[in-house]
Each structure stands twice: as structure tokens, then as C-alpha cells.
Design a protein around this motif. Structure first.
Motif, PDB file in Angstrom:
ATOM      1  N   THR A  86       6.203 -17.971   1.619  1.00 50.44           N
ATOM      2  CA  THR A  86       7.622 -17.652   1.731  1.00 50.44           C
ATOM      3  C   THR A  86       8.061 -17.790   3.174  1.00 50.44           C
ATOM      4  OG1 THR A  86       9.374 -16.151   1.016  1.00 50.44           O
ATOM      5  CG2 THR A  86       7.519 -15.154   2.184  1.00 50.44           C
ATOM      6  N   HIS A  88      11.745 -16.168   5.310  1.00 49.60           N
ATOM      7  CA  HIS A  88      12.953 -15.378   5.064  1.00 49.60           C
ATOM      8  C   HIS A  88      14.213 -16.247   5.035  1.00 49.60           C
ATOM      9  CE1 HIS A  88      14.519 -15.548   9.185  1.00 49.60           C
ATOM     10  NE2 HIS A  88      13.260 -15.408   9.608  1.00 49.60           N
ATOM     11  N   ASN A 119      17.231 -10.814  -4.054  1.00 47.37           N
ATOM     12  CA  ASN A 119      16.436  -9.719  -3.510  1.00 47.37           C
ATOM     13  C   ASN A 119      15.211  -9.507  -4.389  1.00 47.37           C
ATOM     14  OD1 ASN A 119      17.583  -8.173  -5.691  1.00 47.37           O
ATOM     15  ND2 ASN A 119      19.365  -7.817  -4.398  1.00 47.37           N
ATOM     16  N   SER A 120      14.672  -8.311  -4.431  1.00 49.32           N
ATOM     17  CA  SER A 120      13.359  -8.107  -5.052  1.00 49.32           C
ATOM     18  C   SER A 120      13.390  -7.475  -6.437  1.00 49.32           C
ATOM     19  CB  SER A 120      12.476  -7.240  -4.144  1.00 49.32           C
ATOM     20  OG  SER A 120      12.282  -7.870  -2.899  1.00 49.32           O
ATOM     21  N   GLY A 121      14.548  -7.067  -6.939  1.00 49.16           N
ATOM     22  CA  GLY A 121      14.568  -6.446  -8.255  1.00 49.16           C
ATOM     23  C   GLY A 121      15.910  -5.866  -8.601  1.00 49.16           C
ATOM     24  N   ASP A 124      17.353  -3.025  -6.280  1.00 51.83           N
ATOM     25  CA  ASP A 124      17.917  -3.664  -5.081  1.00 51.83           C
ATOM     26  C   ASP A 124      19.302  -4.230  -5.381  1.00 51.83           C
ATOM     27  OD1 ASP A 124      15.530  -3.172  -3.821  1.00 51.83           O
ATOM     28  OD2 ASP A 124      15.002  -5.259  -3.496  1.00 51.83           O
ATOM     29  N   PRO A 283       8.356 -10.398  -8.634  1.00 53.55           N
ATOM     30  CA  PRO A 283       9.469  -9.470  -8.438  1.00 53.55           C
ATOM     31  C   PRO A 283      10.653 -10.174  -7.792  1.00 53.55           C
ATOM     32  CG  PRO A 283       7.746  -9.064  -6.821  1.00 53.55           C
ATOM     33  CD  PRO A 283       7.224 -10.108  -7.740  1.00 53.55           C
ATOM     34  N   LEU A 284      11.735 -10.309  -8.548  1.00 54.36           N
ATOM     35  CA  LEU A 284      12.923 -11.001  -8.049  1.00 54.36           C
ATOM     36  C   LEU A 284      14.138 -10.461  -8.785  1.00 54.36           C
ATOM     37  CD1 LEU A 284      13.259 -14.751  -7.235  1.00 54.36           C
ATOM     38  CD2 LEU A 284      15.055 -13.623  -8.518  1.00 54.36           C
ATOM     39  N   TYR A 313      11.907  -9.672   1.670  1.00 56.37           N
ATOM     40  CA  TYR A 313      11.492 -10.587   0.605  1.00 56.37           C
ATOM     41  C   TYR A 313      12.671 -11.157  -0.186  1.00 56.37           C
ATOM     42  CZ  TYR A 313       6.997  -8.645   1.816  1.00 56.37           C
ATOM     43  OH  TYR A 313       5.882  -8.242   2.510  1.00 56.37           O
ATOM     44  N   ALA A 314      13.886 -10.970   0.303  1.00 58.47           N
ATOM     45  CA  ALA A 314      15.028 -11.617  -0.334  1.00 58.47           C
ATOM     46  C   ALA A 314      14.854 -13.129  -0.255  1.00 58.47           C
ATOM     47  CB  ALA A 314      16.317 -11.197   0.368  1.00 58.47           C
ATOM     48  N   HIS A 316      12.400 -14.822  -1.641  1.00 65.92           N
ATOM     49  CA  HIS A 316      10.970 -15.108  -1.506  1.00 65.92           C
ATOM     50  C   HIS A 316      10.644 -16.443  -2.177  1.00 65.92           C
ATOM     51  CE1 HIS A 316       6.610 -14.664  -1.978  1.00 65.92           C
ATOM     52  NE2 HIS A 316       6.672 -13.712  -1.045  1.00 65.92           N
ATOM     53  N   ALA A 319       8.445 -16.363  -5.406  1.00 67.30           N
ATOM     54  CA  ALA A 319       9.190 -15.766  -6.507  1.00 67.30           C
ATOM     55  C   ALA A 319      10.266 -16.720  -7.012  1.00 67.30           C
ATOM     56  CB  ALA A 319       9.821 -14.449  -6.061  1.00 67.30           C
TER      57      ALA A 319
END
Length: 432
Positions: A86, A88, A119-121, A124, A283-284, A313-314, A316, A319
Motif C-alpha cells: 500500500t 497512503h 477508509n477501513s470499515g 469509519d 477491511p475496507l 489505511y484509507a 489501502h 484492500a
């Protein structure tokens, strides 16, 4: 502070030990020694560490839409990690997978010219959407519009905003305040006239947005009452309130359309998503944003404001690569249209359950989502435990309800077998 202070916790029971992992959403004394350790997954089935094979009737936490251990998604992650795990997406930097996924999601969005925040989930995504709603009105010079409305029985994750707008009281309790973010309020989950009364009482000039799951999930698998979502949209437009649809569960095919907004004919200002975008393989999550919200942040001017969102991890890259592979599988294998067929199979199997089992007080189906509500003579946790003994996973939810939401890849016969197992568990518990 004295020993009689309620802030001091005292216990007469022994302190239990166990694994170092503190399980999510768990009353730990009730789960220690009973935990099902999942070791493998294949298609719609899971295998525990002690060798039990289980039908995954809830698709994990509503996410395993294409089933478990799909080789294409594993390859996508492997190949992407060998190129770039990844990088950023802050400032002038981006990565190619996040950019490609953004274009793909914008093309699928239930609003024109959408922008995509990654983002991650889901939790978020809710935080970002609620912050953007308030940021929008501040930028418009209407800073009094701060309150975020949400529905009774709603679940929107457990970050600060999700906790604050929860319509399940037990998720808001215990933090020393009624709402971690103070400017929140609940509205009726199904009565649009009561929603209108709440808006009138609070004043539209104080309300930034209303957040709604098209189909309530954790609150008990509650489809929208006839005209309710349309009524929310009408009230939002009449009173200049933003409409945010939480499609963390329903997004990416669970209702037989890519988004439930399309099934119900709703044009929201924002859509939050997660789970089904990767089928849980990475996770996304994120937010789809309508053009009237993002355009002011894209004006070519030194005075243009910055919306301060973003996490490490936005966007990523791995992902995002997994999400792209997941969307390929959904589209190539026709799984979204297949959901419409599975909905009819599930409905047919549940239709007679209430008549056959006296302990069943209600059944609800919307898309490939089902809820079976039991009367007070039974405890849904015990029924779910018995179903596991029979080889089938269901999940106890609010309202003494059982959740049914298998992966999209199941056969008609597997749906029949699943409902039959739940009925057997209900019948056996009724005889205890």
C-alpha cells in the motif's frame, strides 16, 4: 471516592481467565469455554478447530457474500502485495488501486457524479459522513445545523459517532453521558408522521442530517415500512436536511440491487459502505458523496476549504485490489440478480413458519435478509446454540430475533435445509 461510590466495581464472583483476546460485543463470562474457533472456510461452510462443519447462515457479520476462501481474491491480494502492499492517499499522493476502485464505485453509486472517500470499515465511514454533514453546513454559513438524527433500533457501528447515534440504547450506555457526541437525537423507526413531529420540535435549522439503514440489520432485520424511506427523502428535501443511507450491510447486492437506494428509489446525499465491497476479504469501507457536497471543496481557489478526513489505511492498495476482484466476481457470476431469486426461495420457506411453530411471532424478508422473531417463551440465544449443534449458524439479534443472511453462492436446497434446521431448533426448544 468511597467504597459505596457506584463508579467502583465490586464482584463476589471469581475472576475468570481465558485467552488473551477480549472478544467483541461479548459478555465474557458467558462465552469463555464456549467459543467456536473457526479454522477454515470454503464456500458457504466453515470448519471449527475441533472439526465441526457449519453452514455460514449469516455470511459472517453480513459480509461473506461470495463465500469463503475464493481463490481469485486470494490471488488479487497476493499479486498486489508483491507489487505494492500500500501507499497512503494523503495530499498529492495516491496509489493506482485506490484510484481505480474510486472510479469503479462512482460508476455504481446511486447518485450522479459521486466522489468516493475510502477508509477501513463501516464505523469509519459513519464518522466521516457525520463529520462531513456538519462541515457542509458550517461552510454554508449555517452553523446551527448540527444535530444528527437516527432511528430507533438503529446500529451504525461503535466509533464515537456510531455509538452516539445508535438506536440500541445498550450501545450508548455506560460512558457517563447520554451521547458521546451531544448533538444527536432519535426518531421513529417506522412512523414518518412522528419523524416530522421530531423535526418540528427540534427545528429544522438545528438538524444537519438524518442517517438511516434502508433495512435495519442488528436492530432485528427490519425492512422499511411502506413509504417510510420515501418520506424521509421528502422531509430531508423540504427541510434542507442531508440524507445519509447506511448501506454497510445492504450495499453490493444484498437486496438484489447493487445498493438498496436503487431498490427503494432513493437518491441520498451520502451512502456509507463496507462489508460487501470486499466480501470481508480485506477491511475496507467508505462514503459515496453527492456532487452538491463535494463541489465546494473542489473549487480552484486558494480560499477553498479542506475537509480533514483520512486515516493511515484509507485507500489501502491491497484492500482496493481485493475489492476490485470482488466486484468482478459479483458481476461475472451474476450474483446480484441471483439474490433476487434467493429472496423468493427464502420467503417461500419462511412464509409458513409462523403457522407451523407457535413460538414464531413474526418473519421478515427483504432481499436475501431474513428475520425470525420468537415469543418470550424462547430465548433466541439458546435456539441459535441448538442450530449450531445441528450444523447451521444463525445469530441472535434485538427483539428475540434470529438472523438469516447466507452468502449469495448458496443453492436453493441449502436455503431449504437452513430454514428446516432453524425450525427444528425452535421446535426442540419449545418442548424443553
Amino acid at each position: 471516592m468511597t467504597l459505596t461510590d457506584p463508579a467502583i466495581s465490586t464482584t463476589t464472583g471469581a475472576v475468570l481467565d481465558g485467552p488473551a483476546l477480549w472478544s467483541a460485543q461479548a459478555h465474557m463470562p458467558s462465552v469463555l469455554g464456549r467459543q467456536l474457533v473457526i479454522e477454515r472456510g470454503e464456500g458457504s461452510y466453515l470448519t471449527t478447530a475441533d472439526g465441526q462443519r457449519l453452514f455460514d447462515g449469516t455470511a459472517g457479520l453480513w459480509h461473506a457474500n461470495i463465500g469463503h476462501s475464493h481463490p481469485e481474491l486470494a490471488r488479487a491480494a497476493h499479486e498486489q502485495m508483491l507489487r505494492l502492499e500500500t501507499y497512503h492517499v494523503f495530499g498529492r499522493y495516491a496509489n493506482d488501486q485506490a484510484l481505480e476502485l474510486g472510479e469503479r464505485l462512482a460508476a455504481l453509486a446511486p447518485m450522479e457524479r459521486a466522489k468516493v472517500i475510502l477508509n477501513s470499515g463501516g464505523s469509519d465511514a459513519i464518522d466521516v459522513a457525520c463529520k462531513l454533514a456538519r462541515r457542509h453546513w458550517q461552510r454554508e454559513g449555517r452553523g446551527s445545523k448540527q444535530i444528527i438524527l437516527s432511528r430507533e433500533h438503529a446500529y451504525h457501528g461503535l466509533h464515537a459517532y456510531g455509538t452516539s447515534i445508535a438506536g440500541l440504547d445498550f450501545n450508548r450506555e455506560g460512558y457517563g453521558t447520554e451521547s458521546l457526541v451531544p448533538e444527536t437525537a432519535r426518531v421513529s423507526a417506522d412512523d414518518i408522521a412522528q419523524v416530522e413531529q421530531t423535526i418540528a420540535r427540534l427545528g429544522a435549522d438545528s438538524i444537519a442530517a438524518i442517517v438511516a439503514e434502508p433495512i435495519q440489520g442488528t436492530g432485528g432485520v427490519n425492512p422499511p415500512a411502506d413509504g417510510y424511506l420515501e418520506g424521509l427523502q421528502r422531509l430531508a428535501r423540504e427541510h434542507d436536511i442531508l440524507l445519509i443511507l447506511d448501506e454497510v450491510i445492504t450495499g453490493f447486492g444484498r437486496t438484489g440491487e447493487m445498493f438498496a437506494a436503487q431498490r427503494y428509489g432513493i437518491e441520498p446525499d451520502m451512502v456509507t459502505f463496507a462489508k460487501g465491497v470486499t466480501s470481508g476479504y480485506a477491511p475496507l469501507g467508505g462514503v459515496l458523496v453527492a456532487h452538491r457536497l463535494w463541489e465546494p471543496f473542489y473549487v480552484d481557489s486558494p480560499d477553498t476549504p479542506v475537509f480533514r478526513h483520512g486515516a493511515t489505511y484509507a485507500g489501502h492498495a491491497t484492500a482496493a485490489a481485493v475489492a476490485l476482484a470482488n466486484l468482478d466476481v459479483l458481476e461475472r457470476d451474476g450474483l446480484v440478480p441471483r439474490v433476487r431469486e434467493l429472496e423468493q426461495v427464502l420467503r417461500a420457506q419462511l412464509d409458513g413458519l409462523q403457522q407451523r411453530q407457535e413460538a414464531v411471532v413474526d418473519v421478515r424478508v427483504a432481499g436475501f435478509l431474513g428475520g425470525v422473531s420468537l415469543d418470550e417463551r424462547l430465548v433466541n440465544e439458546r435456539v441459535a446454540d441448538r442450530a449450531v449443534e445441528l450444523g447451521f449458524i444463525t445469530r441472535p439479534l434485538r427483539g428475540n430475533t434470529l438472523q438469516l443472511s447466507p452468502p449469495f453462492i448458496v443453492s436453493d436446497q441449502e436455503v431449504v435445509n437452513y430454514v428446516a434446521a432453524i425450525e427444528q431448533a425452535i421446535a426442540e426448544e419449545s418442548q424443553r
